[in-house]
Scaffold this motif. Structure first.
Motif, PDB file in Angstrom:
ATOM      1  N   PRO A   1       0.805  -1.227   0.000  1.00  0.00           N
ATOM      2  CA  PRO A   1       0.000   0.000   0.000  1.00  0.00           C
ATOM      3  C   PRO A   1       0.839   1.279   0.000  1.00  0.00           C
ATOM      4  O   PRO A   1       0.500   2.247  -0.665  1.00  0.00           O
TER       5      PRO A   1
ATOM      6  N   LEU B   1      -4.331   3.792   6.680  1.00  0.00           N
ATOM      7  CA  LEU B   1      -5.421   2.847   6.883  1.00  0.00           C
ATOM      8  C   LEU B   1      -6.371   3.432   7.918  1.00  0.00           C
ATOM      9  O   LEU B   1      -5.944   3.880   8.987  1.00  0.00           O
TER      10      LEU B   1
ATOM     11  N   ARG C   1      -8.433   2.552   2.676  1.00  0.00           N
ATOM     12  CA  ARG C   1      -7.049   2.966   2.467  1.00  0.00           C
ATOM     13  C   ARG C   1      -7.034   4.258   1.673  1.00  0.00           C
ATOM     14  O   ARG C   1      -7.783   4.411   0.718  1.00  0.00           O
TER      15      ARG C   1
END
Length: 130
Positions: free
Chosen positions: A36, A44, A89
C-alpha cells in the motif's frame, strides 16, 4: 512453479490440484498482495457507521453506496455500537479529509460516522487457520 516446489509436486500435478480446489469452491481467487505504501495508499482508516434506521431498504442502500467508496477495502455488518465497520485505504490525512467531505458524508441513511486512523498495523494476514 514455486507452489509445486513447496509442496513437492510436479508443476502439472500441482496445477491439477489447484484447479480441483477452485472447482470445489475452496479457492475463490488467486491474488497478488500489493504494498500500500508503494502505491500511495499508506493510511489505513477503520470507520464505524451507525444508520438512522434498521430496515432492509436502508441497509441495502448503504451497502450499495459503500461499495463505491474510493479506497474501501472491506465493509462488514457488525453487532454492538455500530451497524457497519469499513476499512479504507487512502494516501494521507489530507486525502482522507477529502474522502470524508466528498463521499463518506453523503452515504445514505447514516446517523453517525466515527473514524479510527490506524497508527500501527500489528497483524494483517489473508491466511485462514486450518
Amino acid at each position: 512453479m514455486a507452489l509445486a516446489h513447496k509442496v513437492h509436486l510436479s508443476p502439472p500435478a500441482c496445477l491439477r490440484r489447484v484447479d480441483r480446489l477452485k472447482r470445489a469452491g475452496l479457492i475463490d481467487a488467486t491474488v497478488a498482495l500489493l504494498n500500500p505504501q508503494a502505491l500511495g495508499a499508506g493510511m489505513l482508516v477503520m470507520i464505524g457507521v451507525v444508520l438512522d434506521r434498521s430496515t432492509p431498504e436502508s441497509f441495502s442502500a448503504f451497502e450499495k453506496a459503500a461499495a463505491k467508496i474510493s479506497g474501501c477495502m472491506e465493509c462488514h455488518v457488525v453487532t454492538g455500537e455500530f451497524d457497519y465497520f469499513m476499512l479504507v485505504r487512502t494516501r494521507d490525512g489530507e486525502s482522507f479529509n477529502r474522502l470524508h467531505a466528498e463521499q463518506l458524508l453523503y452515504l445514505p441513511g447514516v446517523r453517525q460516522i466515527r473514524s479510527f486512523i490506524v497508527l500501527k498495523q500489528v497483524l494483517s494476514t489473508t491466511q485462514i487457520p486450518l
